[in-house]
Design an enzyme around this catalytic site. Structure first.
Site, PDB file in Angstrom:
ATOM      1  N   GLU A   1       9.661  -4.574  -1.671  1.00  0.00           N
ATOM      2  CA  GLU A   1       9.743  -3.277  -2.352  1.00  0.00           C
ATOM      3  C   GLU A   1      11.112  -3.060  -2.991  1.00  0.00           C
ATOM      4  O   GLU A   1      11.484  -1.916  -3.299  1.00  0.00           O
ATOM      5  CB  GLU A   1       9.413  -2.162  -1.367  1.00  0.00           C
ATOM      6  CG  GLU A   1       8.004  -2.244  -0.816  1.00  0.00           C
ATOM      7  CD  GLU A   1       7.729  -1.187   0.225  1.00  0.00           C
ATOM      8  OE1 GLU A   1       7.492  -0.029  -0.168  1.00  0.00           O
ATOM      9  OE2 GLU A   1       7.757  -1.501   1.420  1.00  0.00           O
TER      10      GLU A   1
ATOM     11  N   SER B   1       3.900   0.282   0.438  1.00  0.00           N
ATOM     12  CA  SER B   1       3.483   0.317  -0.963  1.00  0.00           C
ATOM     13  C   SER B   1       2.256  -0.554  -1.241  1.00  0.00           C
ATOM     14  O   SER B   1       2.085  -1.074  -2.333  1.00  0.00           O
ATOM     15  CB  SER B   1       4.637  -0.112  -1.891  1.00  0.00           C
ATOM     16  OG  SER B   1       5.678   0.822  -1.831  1.00  0.00           O
TER      17      SER B   1
ATOM     18  N   TYR C   1       2.761   2.374  -8.891  1.00  0.00           N
ATOM     19  CA  TYR C   1       4.037   2.273  -9.594  1.00  0.00           C
ATOM     20  C   TYR C   1       3.968   1.747 -11.020  1.00  0.00           C
ATOM     21  O   TYR C   1       4.901   1.960 -11.795  1.00  0.00           O
ATOM     22  CB  TYR C   1       4.984   1.375  -8.789  1.00  0.00           C
ATOM     23  CG  TYR C   1       5.261   1.894  -7.405  1.00  0.00           C
ATOM     24  CD1 TYR C   1       5.961   3.080  -7.209  1.00  0.00           C
ATOM     25  CD2 TYR C   1       4.813   1.211  -6.290  1.00  0.00           C
ATOM     26  CE1 TYR C   1       6.217   3.569  -5.939  1.00  0.00           C
ATOM     27  CE2 TYR C   1       5.065   1.691  -4.998  1.00  0.00           C
ATOM     28  CZ  TYR C   1       5.757   2.860  -4.842  1.00  0.00           C
ATOM     29  OH  TYR C   1       6.007   3.347  -3.592  1.00  0.00           O
TER      30      TYR C   1
ATOM     31  N   ARG D   1       6.665  11.159   4.682  1.00  0.00           N
ATOM     32  CA  ARG D   1       5.397  11.502   4.046  1.00  0.00           C
ATOM     33  C   ARG D   1       4.292  11.019   4.979  1.00  0.00           C
ATOM     34  O   ARG D   1       4.323   9.879   5.438  1.00  0.00           O
ATOM     35  CB  ARG D   1       5.258  10.827   2.682  1.00  0.00           C
ATOM     36  CG  ARG D   1       4.107  11.386   1.821  1.00  0.00           C
ATOM     37  CD  ARG D   1       3.797  10.505   0.630  1.00  0.00           C
ATOM     38  NE  ARG D   1       3.160   9.259   1.044  1.00  0.00           N
ATOM     39  CZ  ARG D   1       3.623   8.041   0.758  1.00  0.00           C
ATOM     40  NH1 ARG D   1       4.734   7.882   0.063  1.00  0.00           N
ATOM     41  NH2 ARG D   1       2.979   6.963   1.180  1.00  0.00           N
TER      42      ARG D   1
ATOM     43  N   ASP E   1       0.288  10.348   5.447  1.00  0.00           N
ATOM     44  CA  ASP E   1      -0.907  10.073   4.650  1.00  0.00           C
ATOM     45  C   ASP E   1      -2.156  10.227   5.513  1.00  0.00           C
ATOM     46  O   ASP E   1      -2.201   9.695   6.640  1.00  0.00           O
ATOM     47  CB  ASP E   1      -0.851   8.659   4.076  1.00  0.00           C
ATOM     48  CG  ASP E   1       0.357   8.439   3.177  1.00  0.00           C
ATOM     49  OD1 ASP E   1       1.017   9.436   2.810  1.00  0.00           O
ATOM     50  OD2 ASP E   1       0.647   7.276   2.844  1.00  0.00           O
TER      51      ASP E   1
ATOM     52  N   GLU F   1      -1.050   6.666   7.788  1.00  0.00           N
ATOM     53  CA  GLU F   1       0.267   6.147   8.165  1.00  0.00           C
ATOM     54  C   GLU F   1       1.335   7.195   7.928  1.00  0.00           C
ATOM     55  O   GLU F   1       1.097   8.241   7.309  1.00  0.00           O
ATOM     56  CB  GLU F   1       0.606   4.884   7.391  1.00  0.00           C
ATOM     57  CG  GLU F   1       0.668   5.041   5.890  1.00  0.00           C
ATOM     58  CD  GLU F   1       0.952   3.716   5.184  1.00  0.00           C
ATOM     59  OE1 GLU F   1       2.050   3.610   4.615  1.00  0.00           O
ATOM     60  OE2 GLU F   1       0.095   2.820   5.205  1.00  0.00           O
TER      61      GLU F   1
ATOM     62  N   ASN G   1       5.366   7.437   6.502  1.00  0.00           N
ATOM     63  CA  ASN G   1       6.443   6.755   5.779  1.00  0.00           C
ATOM     64  C   ASN G   1       7.745   7.507   6.027  1.00  0.00           C
ATOM     65  O   ASN G   1       7.894   8.649   5.584  1.00  0.00           O
ATOM     66  CB  ASN G   1       6.141   6.724   4.278  1.00  0.00           C
ATOM     67  CG  ASN G   1       4.971   5.823   3.956  1.00  0.00           C
ATOM     68  OD1 ASN G   1       5.112   4.632   3.782  1.00  0.00           O
ATOM     69  ND2 ASN G   1       3.778   6.403   3.903  1.00  0.00           N
TER      70      ASN G   1
ATOM     71  N   GLY H   1       8.424   6.820  -1.121  1.00  0.00           N
ATOM     72  CA  GLY H   1       8.808   6.716  -2.517  1.00  0.00           C
ATOM     73  C   GLY H   1       9.451   8.008  -2.988  1.00  0.00           C
ATOM     74  O   GLY H   1       8.951   9.102  -2.725  1.00  0.00           O
TER      75      GLY H   1
END
Length: 366
Positions: free
Chosen positions: A17, A196, A269, A309, A311, A323, A325, A329
């Site tokens: 990443e 990602s 992305y 974040r 999800d 998950e 994070n 991002g």
């Protein structure tokens, strides 16, 4: 004049990443308030060298035809030699010089060797405060297997899964295939410690399984096989407070698939077709409240700090966490800042808040 904080913006890194981290750096460089902060951009090459980078946001724009990269420019950053000093130094063609004392490190690294506790441990060893979660929470958030174990223990619903090591697969592939049969089809095969959607495959037929494992094992020697959950894909952003402040959540965003198998790297992305991001998501007030409560419980269960974040899948039976994070991002169009923008916090204000909390938290002890 008010003292400016000297902030090291740390990006790039050794993970797959790398380019996304560079794009995140571009976003932060363009938005951070230069009246409040002196910024020292430090890049990490794919080989792990710390270099003094250009303070030019345009250089790190996310271009699908030429992804941004930290190139070894010959400079070398020297971190403080102990916790007794916060002086950062750089060696270049002109020799060694001081970059001054550092108030804070803002590590916007994604994936292994940056988001997984390794970098956090280094910063704690030399006594530098930093944005985001500490060593344990970073390691837990990076490892999807242990994230699930912790969340299960906290009574939070996660998708059924089986974890497979490369050693198990090499020793007895037939036994592995048998062990995952109960998960049904489709399943998602993903590296345990990557983000990602790198190395992730959707398996709809048994004969696709071996190739999916090979793709995942190319990223990690530990792989998750998860039941394919049918439901809406929702994401919510969490901000952790300073001491005495409770975490708070944003509005939710939704990932709507319209022609892709799943929300993969290209869709996230590289502006690939077949996906639509919507924020705020169309949720009833009580649904958003429940999602927020679960997300904050998950944030606290792994001991996260600063930001995350979370999800979700929203199924007919309720919310299932996909998950967490711990360094999501963070480009201006990423879901984390977008959720906060729709909650009344602009991108520059979000950067301010993350720095405020990290400075107030200071250096960890013990």
């Amino acid at each position: 004049m008010t003292h400016k904080l000297r902030v090291v913006l740390l990006f790039g890194g050794r993970s797959s990443e790398h380019s996304i981290s560079c794009a995140t750096a571009g976003g932060v460089l363009s938005a951070i308030d230069r009246e409040k902060y002196d910024v020292i951009p430090v890049g990490i090459t794919r080989d792990g060298a710390f270099v003094l980078e250009s303070d030019d946001a345009h250089r790190f724009a996310l271009d699908p035809q030429a992804l941004p990269e930290v190139i070894d420019n010959g400079t070398r950053i020297t971190w403080p030699e102990s916790a007794a000093t916060r002086e950062l130094r750089v060696t270049d063609a002109a020799g060694e010089r001081s970059l001054g004392d550092v108030d804070l490190v803002f590590p916007i690294l994604h994936g292994p060797f940056g988001e997984d506790g390794t970098l956090q441990g280094m910063l704690e060893l030399v006594g530098l405060p930093y944005v985001g979660s500490g060593v344990l929470a970073s390691a837990l958030g990076m490892d999807k297997h242990f994230t699930k174990l912790v969340l299960q223990h906290a009574g939070i619903e996660v998708a059924p899964w089986r974890t497979i090591t490369a050693q198990e697969w090499d020793r007895d592939p037939a036994a592995v295939r048998s062990s995952v049969a109960g998960l049904g089809l489709p399943v998602f095969v993903k590296p345990a410690r990557a983000g990602s959607s790198v190395g992730v495959s959707k398996v709809s037929e048994p004969d696709e399984f071996d190739a999916a494992l090979a793709t995942a094992f190319a990223e990690d020697d530990k792989v998750l096989v998860e039941t394919g959950v049918v439901g809406r894909e929702l994401e919510i952003a969490i901000l952790g407070g300073a001491h005495g402040e409770s975490p708070r959540s944003s509005v939710a965003g939704e990932v709507i698939m319209s022609g892709r198998e799943f929300y993969d790297f290209e869709a996230k992305y590289l502006d690939a077709p077949g996906v639509q991001l919507t924020c705020p998501a169309d949720l009833r007030e009580e649904q958003l409240a429940e999602m927020s409560e679960i997300a904050i419980a998950a944030f606290e269960a792994i001991g996260a700090e600063g930001l995350s974040r979370v999800d979700f899948f929203l199924t007919d039976a309720g919310f299932v966490i996909n998950e967490i994070n711990t360094m999501p991002g963070f480009t201006p169009i990423s879901m984390f800042p977008t959720c906060w923008l729709n909650s009344g916090l602009s991108y520059p204000e979000l950067i301010d808040e993350l720095i405020r909390v990290a400075v107030a938290r200071g250096v960890r002890v013990g």
